[in-house]
Design a protein around this motif. Structure first.
Motif: not given
Lengths: 303, 281, 376
Positions: A78, A239, A244, A246, A250, A254-255, A257-258, A261-262, A268
C-alpha cells in the motif's frame, strides 16, 4: 540603493561592508551587544520550538522501533502504491503548470493589454482558497451528486475518488507556483533581448529557446521546485476527492493519515519521513538557488 | 484606450495570441469555472438557505474557532516574524544562513507531516507536552493546538514579507534620527516600525488567510470535537461525506467570500505601500 | 562653534579611508570637503558627525573631545545626500522630530515645537507645505526640508553630504546660491562634501582638497586654484597640460627651449613637470620664455575654440583654449607652427603627478610666476 555609485564616495561604504553588520558594529546605529544576544537567542529559541523540534520528531518517531520496521513500512504494497500515485500526480501536474506558467508569463511580461493586473490577481487566486474548498469545487462538478455526476457514471468515467480527481485538485493548489515566479522575473527583463534576437533573424521559437529560456532558467527551476514540493505534499484538497481507497487512491500524505488514524504511528512517521526528506531537499535546493543565482530570480517573492 | 490594440498589433514579438489564449483557457477550466460553480450552487440555496446552514451552532462554533485561532496565530507571527526578520537582516551570527533557510520549512513540509509531528510534540507525553501537562496546559486536542498549528503554518509569510523591506530600509533614516537626538528605542519605534508596519500587516493578513483555510496541519492536533475543536474545513468535509452538498457549499462559500475580502485588503494594502514609497527618497 | 580635527585615522577592513587628518575650522566658516570618489571626504564628514568612530585621533568641538561620543549627544545637523526624510511623516513632523524626541525635561511644549517648525519652514521658503508628505515634494524641496529638520535642533555644526548631488543642474545652481545666503543669514559653522569643484569654489569660504585619505591642501578658493600645493590639486581643479622641463637654479627650460622662465624659487636641478591650464597658454613671439608647438586640429564648442597642438621637442600633446573672438583665434590653423607663452603655471619635480606618488611637500614646489605671465 542603486544610486549613481560614483557620487557616493565608496570608502565610507566599501562594498563588502556596505550593508553588512560589520559596518554597523562600528556605526552609530546598532543595539548594545546584550540586546543583540538576547534577540538572537529569542529568535533561535522560537525557531527551534516551532520548526526544528517538529522536524526532529518526524525522524525520531519513524525510527523508534528500529530501521527494520521503518523499511518494512516503506516497502509494504500500500505504501508503494501511495508513492507511485504521488509521483504520477506530480509528473502530470507539474509539467502542465509549468507550461501554463510559461505561457502566462510570456503573455503578461512581453505584451501590453488591458486587464493585465486582474489576470495576475486571478492567477494568484488558488493560493487564497482553502485546500478543502479546492477539493470541494471538483466534487460539486464531477461528484456522484454533482452536475456531471450522472452523465459520468452513465459513461463509466470516474473522476472523483479516482486518479483524475486527485490530479485535478493537485493542479489547482499548485496552479500559481511557476507563473508567479516567472511573471515578475520576465517583466523585469523586458523585451530588449527578444527584439534583438528577432532583429537578427531568429524565429519566435528560436528566440524563446536560445534567448528567453536561458535568462529565466533558474527562476523556472525555482518555481518547478516549489510546485513539485506542494504537488507531492498536498493533503487537504486531495483528501476531499480521493475517497481514501487503500492501494488505489491514496497518495503519500493520505497514507500517512490512514496509518496514523490506525495508531500505526511508526509506520505513519516512516512514510512521513520520506515527505520530510523531500521538504529538506526542496529547501536546500531553494536556498542554494537563492544563494547562487539570487540575482536571476524574481526580486519580489512571497508565497 | 484605442491606441492599445494598435500597439499590440504592431509588437514584433510573436506568440501573444496563443500564449494568452492558453492562459485564459487553462485558468478558466481549472480555476474560474469550478470556483464559479460554488457561487452558482450557493446562489441556488438563496440567502436564507445559506444563513440557515451557517447560523447553526456547530458551523458558527467552527467558524469562530477557525477565524479565532488563525487570528491569534497570525498575531503571534506578527510579533515574532518581524523579530526573526530583524535578527536575520541586522545581526551576524553562526549558522545564520541555515536558520534563515529553515524559516521556509512550513512552506515545504507537507501539511499532514507537520500535523502529526506537532501532535506528537504537544501530546501529553511528547517532548514539549510533557512539560506543559504538569502546568495544567493542554495543547493537543484543544483549540490551543489549533493555534499552535496556525502559528506554525503562518510564520514564513510574515518573515518573508518583512525581511526584504528591512533589507531595503535606508540606513540613512536611522542615522538621521540619531543625529536629531533620538535614542535607539525612539528610532526603532518612530522611524523603523512605521516603515515596516505595512509589510507586517501584509504578512499578518497572508498568514491569517492561509491559517483560516488550513486543513492538514490542524486536524491531527485539533482533536476535532464538535463545538469545541472542530475547524470549518473539516466541517465541509464532514458535510460532503454525508452527501450534504448544499450545506458544504454554503459553508465553503462563506469562507471563500471572507478569504476574498481578505485578499482584497492585502492588495489594497500593497498598492497603498507602493504608492507611498513610489517616489520618496 | 570652532572645530578641530586632530590626527584622525579610520579604516574599513583593510582599506585606509582616513590616514592622519588634521583640520581646523573657525566658528561660522563655510567649508567644502572636495575630492574624487574614494578620497575620504564623506568618511571625514561622518567621523565629525559621529556616524563613524575613528581608530585614532580627536574631534574637538571648542575644546571638548567628541571622538567617542555618540552622534545624538553631539548636536550636529546632518543633511544626507538623499535627504533621508521620514516618509511616513508630514513635512512639519519631519522638522519637529528632533524636538519631539528630547527627554521630557528638555522638550519644549508642543505649541512651541510647532511654532519653531513653522518658523524654519519660512526660513527655507516652504511655508504652506507643512501637511505634505515627502513623496509629494520635488527634489529641491525635499533638500530644504532636510535642512530645516537639521536646523531644528539648533545644531552646533551643520554637516551636508553632497547636498546637491541628487538634483538636476538648474535646481542645483539655485539652491547653491540660496544656501550661501542662508549661511550668511544664520551663521552656522558648516561643512559640506562635494566632488564638484565648481560647487566648492563658488560656495565655500575655504576648500579642503582630499586625496587618498589625506588632506592635500586647505585654502581659500583663490589659493587652491592659483597656488595649488600639488600636481593632484592642480589636476583636480581643472584641465591640465603637463610639459616636460629642466630646472637649473632659478631657471626652468620648457620643452627643451632655450629661453628659460626665471622663477622666484630655486629648484633642485633636474627634470620637472610644468603644469599649465589650456586657457593659460597664449600665442607670443620668440624671445620671451615659451616653446614651439604645431597645431594639429581646432574645434569650436560654443564660445570657446579648443585646439590640439604638439610640443615640437618632446612631442607632448597639449590642449589650448581661446575665446572664439580672441584676436589670436584665427591663427590657429592645423599645420601652423606657433610659439606659446605660459600665463600661469606650476612647477613640480618630475613624476609627482603620477598615480601612486605621495602627496607632495609644498615647500619645494610652488613655482608660480604670475607677474611674468601678465607681462607677456
Amino acid at each position: 540603493m542603486s544610486q549613481d555609485a560614483s557620487l557616493q564616495d565608496p570608502p565610507s561604504l566599501p562594498p563588502e561592508f556596505g550593508a553588512g553588520p560589520l559596518a554597523r558594529r562600528n556605526a552609530a546605529i546598532t543595539e548594545a551587544p546584550w540586546v543583540r544576544y538576547i534577540l538572537i537567542g529569542f529568535a533561535l529559541l522560537f525557531l527551534t520550538g516551532f520548526l526544528f523540534l517538529p522536524l526532529a520528531t518526524v525522524f525520531v518517531e519513524a525510527f523508534r522501533n528500529g530501521w527494520r520496521l521503518y523499511l518494512a513500512a516503506l516497502i509494504e504494497p500500500d505504501a508503494l502504491a501511495a508513492i507511485r500515485l504521488t509521483l504520477l500526480t506530480a509528473v502530470i501536474a507539474v509539467p502542465l503548470n509549468l507550461l501554463f506558467g510559461l505561457c502566462a508569463a510570456w503573455a503578461i511580461a512581453k505584451f501590453q493589454f488591458r486587464g493585465k493586473a486582474l489576470l495576475i490577481s486571478l492567477i494568484d487566486l488558488p493560493f487564497s482558497v482553502s485546500p478543502v474548498v479546492a477539493g470541494l469545487i471538483y466534487v460539486l462538478i464531477f461528484g456522484a451528486h454533482g452536475w456531471f455526476g450522472s452523465w459520468l457514471s452513465d459513461h463509466d468515467i470516474k473522476i472523483i475518488f479516482s486518479t483524475p480527481g486527485i490530479v485535478l485538485a493537485t493542479i489547482f493548489v499548485t496552479f500559481p507556483f511557476v507563473a508567479r515566479e516567472l511573471i515578475p522575473l520576465m517583466q523585469e527583463q523586458g523585451t530588449d533581448y527578444e527584439q534583438a534576437a528577432l532583429s537578427l533573424g531568429a524565429s519566435g521559437w528560436q528566440t524563446f529557446w536560445h534567448v528567453t529560456l536561458p535568462n529565466i532558467r533558474w527562476g523556472l527551476l525555482f518555481g518547478v521546485l516549489l510546485c513539485n514540493s506542494r504537488a507531492m505534499g498536498e493533503f487537504g484538497a486531495v483528501s476531499v476527492v480521493s475517497g481514501h481507497i487503500r492501494g488505489q487512491t491514496n497518495t503519500m500524505p493520505l497514507h500517512v493519515e490512514i496509518l496514523y488514524n490506525e495508531y500505526q504511528f511508526s509506520a505513519a512517521f516512516a512514510v512521513a519521513s520520506l515527505l520530510a526528506l523531500l521538504a529538506l531537499v526542496t529547501l536546500s535546493l531553494k536556498s542554494y538557488l537563492e544563494w547562487r543565482h539570487g540575482d536571476e530570480l524574481a526580486a519580489t517573492r512571497k508565497h | 484606450m484605442s491606441a492599445t490594440p494598435v500597439r499590440r498589433a504592431r509588437s514584433v514579438i510573436p506568440g501573444f495570441g496563443i500564449t494568452l489564449g492558453f492562459t485564459l483557457t487553462y485558468l478558466s477550466l481549472i480555476v474560474l469555472i469550478p470556483l464559479a460553480g460554488i457561487f452558482l450552487k450557493a446562489a441556488g440555496l438563496g440567502f436564507s438557505g445559506i444563513w440557515e446552514v451557517v447560523s447553526s451552532p456547530r458551523v458558527l462554533a467552527s467558524l469562530k474557532l477557525s477565524f479565532g485561532a488563525a487570528l491569534v496565530g497570525a498575531a503571534i507571527n506578527g510579533v515574532f516574524g518581524p523579530l526573526l526578520a530583524w535578527v536575520f537582516v541586522r545581526y551576524r551570527f553562526f549558522g545564520k544562513r541555515f536558520f534563515d533557510a529553515a524559516v521556509d520549512l512550513p512552506f515545504a513540509l507537507p501539511t499532514a507531516v507537520a500535523g502529526i509531528a506537532l501532535t506528537a510534540l504537544y501530546s501529553p507525553n511528547g517532548w514539549i507536552g510533557q512539560f506543559l501537562t504538569p502546568l495544567g496546559i493542554k495543547v493537543a486536542y484543544t483549540p490551543l493546538g489549533v493555534v499552535v498549528a496556525c502559528t506554525f503554518i503562518g510564520l514564513p509569510f510574515v518573515v518573508r514579507t518583512v525581511q526584504p523591506v528591512l533589507e531595503e530600509a535606508e540606513k540613512e533614516l536611522e542615522e538621521a534620527a540619531a543625529s536629531l537626538g533620538a535614542t535607539r528605542w525612539q528610532t526603532i519605534t518612530r522611524v523603523i516600525l512605521p516603515t515596516v508596519l505595512p509589510a507586517i500587516l501584509t504578512g499578518f493578513a497572508l498568514a491569517f488567510a492561509r491559517a483560516v483555510g488550513e486543513y492538514g496541519s490542524v486536524i491531527f492536533i485539533a482533536g476535532n470535537l464538535p463545538m469545541i475543536s472542530e475547524i470549518t474545513p473539516l466541517l465541509i468535509i464532514i458535510k460532503l461525506e454525508e452527501f450534504d452538498y448544499a450545506g458544504a457549499t454554503a459553508v465553503a462559500g462563506t469562507m471563500l467570500v471572507l478569504s476574498f475580502a481578505l485578499l482584497l485588503l492585502i492588495n489594497l494594502l500593497q498598492a497603498w505601500v507602493r504608492r507611498r514609497n513610489a517616489s520618496a527618497r | 562653534m570652532d572645530i578641530h580635527v586632530r590626527g584622525i585615522h579610520k579604516s574599513f577592513g583593510g582599506f585606509k579611508a582616513l590616514s592622519g587628518v588634521d583640520l581646523d575650522i573657525a566658528s561660522g566658516e563655510l567649508i567644502a570637503l572636495l575630492g574624487p570618489s574614494g578620497s575620504g571626504k564623506t568618511t571625514l564628514l561622518r567621523v565629525i558627525a559621529g556616524l563613524e568612530f575613528p581608530e585614532q585621533g580627536q574631534i574637538l568641538f571648542g575644546d571638548e573631545d567628541m571622538a567617542a561620543r555618540p552622534i545624538r549627544e553631539r548636536r550636529v545637523g546632518f543633511v544626507f545626500q538623499h535627504y533621508a526624510l521620514f516618509k511616513h511623516m508630514t513635512v512639519l513632523d519631519n522638522i519637529a522630530f528632533g524636538l519631539r524626541v528630547r527627554e521630557r525635561g528638555e522638550r519644549p511644549p508642543e505649541a512651541t515645537i510647532r511654532a519653531r517648525a513653522r518658523e524654519l519652514l519660512d526660513l527655507v521658503q516652504l511655508s504652506g507645505l507643512e501637511k505634505r508628505y515627502p513623496a509629494q515634494l520635488s527634489g529641491g524641496q525635499r533638500q530644504r526640508v532636510a535642512l530645516a529638520r537639521a536646523l531644528a535642533i539648533d545644531p552646533r555644526l551643520l554637516l551636508l553630504d553632497e547636498p546637491f548631488g541628487a538634483l538636476d543642474a538648474k535646481v542645483r545652481k539655485d539652491l547653491r546660491r540660496w544656501l550661501r545666503s542662508l549661511h550668511e543669514q544664520t551663521g552656522y559653522t558648516t561643512i559640506f562634501v562635494t566632488h564638484d569643484q565648481e560647487e566648492a569654489l563658488e560656495l565655500a569660504d575655504r576648500v579642503v582638497i582630499m586625496n587618498r585619505g589625506q588632506i592635500e591642501q586647505v585654502g581659500s578658493t583663490d589659493e587652491v586654484y592659483e597656488k595649488p600645493a600639488s600636481p593632484f590639486v592642480f589636476d583636480f581643479l581643472g584641465n591640465t597640460n603637463v610639459l616636460p622641463g629642466e630646472a637649473r637654479g632659478r631657471e626652468v627650460f620648457i620643452d627643451g627651449h632655450d629661453t628659460p622662465i626665471v622663477t622666484d624659487t630655486i629648484h633642485p636641478n633636474g627634470a620637472v613637470d610644468i603644469y599649465v591650464r589650456p586657457g593659460d597658454l597664449r600665442l607670443a613671439d620668440g624671445g620671451i620664455p615659451g616653446f614651439y608647438a604645431d597645431v594639429r586640429s581646432t574645434q569650436r564648442t560654443g564660445p570657446i575654440v579648443r585646439c590640439e597642438a604638439q610640443a615640437v621637442h618632446s612631442g607632448q600633446l597639449i590642449e589650448l583654449e581661446f575665446p572664439h573672438l580672441h584676436h589670436d583665434a584665427p591663427r590657429l590653423q592645423p599645420g601652423q607652427r606657433v610659439y606659446l607663452r605660459l600665463n600661469n603655471f606650476s612647477i613640480f619635480p618630475r613624476g609627482q603627478g603620477k598615480p601612486g606618488a605621495k602627496p607632495s611637500d609644498p615647500t619645494v614646489l610652488i613655482g608660480s610666476e604670475r607677474e611674468r605671465g601678465r607681462l607677456g
